[in-house]
Design a protein around this motif. Structure first.
Motif, short mmCIF file in Angstrom:
data_model
loop_
_atom_site.label_atom_id
_atom_site.label_comp_id
_atom_site.label_asym_id
_atom_site.label_seq_id
_atom_site.Cartn_x
_atom_site.Cartn_y
_atom_site.Cartn_z
N GLY A 64 0.81 -1.21 0.00
CA GLY A 64 0.00 0.00 0.00
C GLY A 64 0.84 1.26 0.00
N ILE A 65 1.89 1.28 0.82
CA ILE A 65 2.77 2.46 0.86
C ILE A 65 3.38 2.69 -0.52
N ALA A 66 3.87 1.62 -1.14
CA ALA A 66 4.47 1.75 -2.47
C ALA A 66 3.45 2.24 -3.49
N MET A 67 2.21 1.80 -3.39
CA MET A 67 1.17 2.22 -4.33
C MET A 67 0.86 3.71 -4.22
N LYS A 125 11.73 0.89 -2.37
CA LYS A 125 12.10 0.31 -1.08
C LYS A 125 10.92 -0.42 -0.45
N GLU A 126 9.73 0.20 -0.48
CA GLU A 126 8.55 -0.42 0.09
C GLU A 126 8.12 -1.65 -0.71
N ALA A 127 8.25 -1.58 -2.02
CA ALA A 127 7.90 -2.73 -2.86
C ALA A 127 8.81 -3.92 -2.56
N GLN A 128 10.07 -3.63 -2.34
CA GLN A 128 11.01 -4.71 -2.02
C GLN A 128 10.72 -5.32 -0.64
N GLU A 129 10.28 -4.46 0.30
CA GLU A 129 9.93 -4.98 1.62
C GLU A 129 8.68 -5.85 1.52
#
Length: 495
Positions: free
Chosen positions: A86-89, A110-114
């Motif tokens: 959600g953060i990445a989106m 970074k968020e997508a990788q997490e």
């Protein structure tokens, strides 16, 4: 609907929205209303409802609020991969330009990788996260368009594999719009999105994303009437989101429903101001000025501009902020034919060149329309320089738009120099090029459409028949524009 009740209903809605925004963490007063979203995820049951709320915010492009909501979920449940999804989106802005802003790409990646690290072994969560990583894959050679096309293909697979998942269908429709070309006048991807969303809208009338994306998909002269039902509904679905209060005006503008557009943007401006959303506030103000000018409410339009000038220091490096704050005074000066006022407009300091072009155009138009042909041509040449630099930078859309503006100035300079045939040829060329390109959502439309200007030129040349034809063509693309209506009436009377 009569304009007065419409205004009253929307103002009542916004009163509740503003209060809810201030109090949403405390169960006082009118509750927050963002629409109905059900998005089951493989996280702690305690964060399911907060997750639904965060996705509702995301669907209404309340990106900052959604990011905070997803971040709180990640704190409550550190193993929740979808919180990082959600953060990445929130860093992906699918119908805006650029869709993947360079300044925040690393944060989204970074968020997508997490999310990828925490992803479950199977299930729909994994599918969403795998699709997301097509946007943020670690390939420095991948262009933004390659990323969004790969994301579209991946979300198509998610939607196909999960046909009963409403969210999968909505996010696929969003992905389609992220790749819709402004030069595709068949609106192929928009129609694909409409075909997906239409049955979902009937089955889920309170889903914010469905109504919102339907409006964006129908934001064209061809499809606007099809989007009217969603436009009538969206503000009542999510009145706590200022963008939801504004979005109906995209359809109202396309259809010339000026009173509805005015009511929509009054509500959105007030909500955005209360929520500290400066970009949303200015965006609503620009649409509001545009609608006021079409109804002859020049005093109100100038009051909006005066209020804009009282806002805290504007970040002119931000395209959306720079665009709206630059376009508003230009709209009033040019639509009012106050050519000396237009000629005195100065380019905004620090703004992107695509925004500077609007001010340069205003100056050039003012000079040309007051008989200063040579000085006007200098502004046209300045625009040619901006056009060339935008092409080199890869910003084809705004380069083409700037080229159209330059041609318009040259046309009016030709008219001022006693070359009427050259003026008609140039302005006809500008109109044909403009007709082939859709506007971006950042603007309600060109300051004055080139085809409407062509009608004005024909009137000046005492050719009422061709003038009337040009005005009628202009009104087919932009119904209800005051200048075209006025010009058509003059041409009819003279013919």
């Amino acid at each position: 609907m009569n304009a007065r009740p419409c205004v009253l209903l929307l103002l009542l809605a916004i009163a509740g929205a503003v209060h809810a925004q201030a109090m949403h963490d405390h169960d006082h007063g009118i509750p927050e209303k963002l629409g109905t979203v059900s998005f089951p995820v493989a996280c702690s049951p305690t964060v399911q409802q907060p997750f639904n709320r965060a996705v509702a915010l995301l669907h209404s492009f309340a990106f900052d609020a959604a990011r905070n909501a997803f971040a709180n979920i990640a704190k409550q449940d550190p193993s929740c991969a979808m919180a990082h999804w959600g953060i990445a989106m929130t860093y992906f802005h699918p119908v805006w330009q650029p869709a993947l802003p360079p300044a925040t790409f690393a944060a989204g990646q970074k968020e997508a990788q997490e999310a990828l690290r925490l992803q479950p072994a199977a299930g729909s969560d994994r599918a969403y996260i795998q699709a997301l990583n097509q946007l943020y894959k670690a390939d420095p050679k991948a262009t933004p368009s390659q990323r969004t096309l790969a994301y579209e293909a991946a979300t198509a697979n998610v939607a196909h594999d999960h046909p009963g998942d409403v969210e999968a269908q909505v996010f696929y429709a969003v992905a389609l719009l992220s790749n819709a070309s402004p030069t595709d006048k068949t609106h192929a991807r928009q129609k694909q999105a409409v075909a997906i969303l239409d049955p979902l809208f009937k089955a889920n009338p309170d889903h914010p994303g469905i109504a919102h994306i339907l409006i964006h998909a129908c934001d064209s002269a061809e499809l606007a009437a099809h989007g009217l039902a969603a436009a009538r509904k969206y503000a009542s679905i999510a009145p706590s989101a200022s963008h939801a209060l504004h979005m109906p005006s995209h359809i109202f503008t396309r259809l010339g429903l000026w009173d509805d557009s005015i009511a929509s943007n009054i509500a959105s401006e007030k909500a955005a101001h209360a929520q500290g959303d400066l970009m949303g506030e200015l965006h609503a103000m620009d649409y509001l000025v545009y609608a006021y000018m079409q109804t002859g409410r020049v005093k109100e339009a100038r009051q909006v501009i005066a209020a804009m000038k009282q806002l805290p220091r504007l970040d002119m490096t931000d395209f959306a902020i720079a665009y709206a704050s630059t376009a508003m005074p230009v709209r009033v000066a040019v639509e009012e034919r106050h050519w000396d006022e237009a000629a005195a407009i100065a380019p905004p300091q620090g703004a992107p060149e695509s925004v500077v072009a609007i001010a340069v155009w205003a100056k050039g138009m003012g000079l040309a329309r007051t008989g200063h042909a040579d000085d006007a041509r200098k502004q046209g040449e300045r625009l040619r320089g901006i056009e060339a630099r935008l092409h080199v930078a890869g910003d084809t859309y705004w380069a083409d738009q700037t080229g159209i503006l330059a041609t318009e100035i040259m046309a009016w300079a030709a008219q001022a120099s006693g070359n009427p045939a050259g003026a008609v040829a140039l302005l006809s060329d500008a109109a044909e090029k403009e007709d082939r390109i859709e506007k971006r959502p950042v603007t309600p439309g060109p300051i004055v459409p080139a085809r409407e200007q062509l009608g004005e030129l024909m009137l000046e040349q005492h050719k009422p028949g061709p003038a009337l034809a040009a005005f009628r063509d202009a009104l087919a693309l932009a119904p209800g524009r005051a200048g075209a209506l006025r010009g058509a009436a003059q041409a009819s009377a003279a013919d």
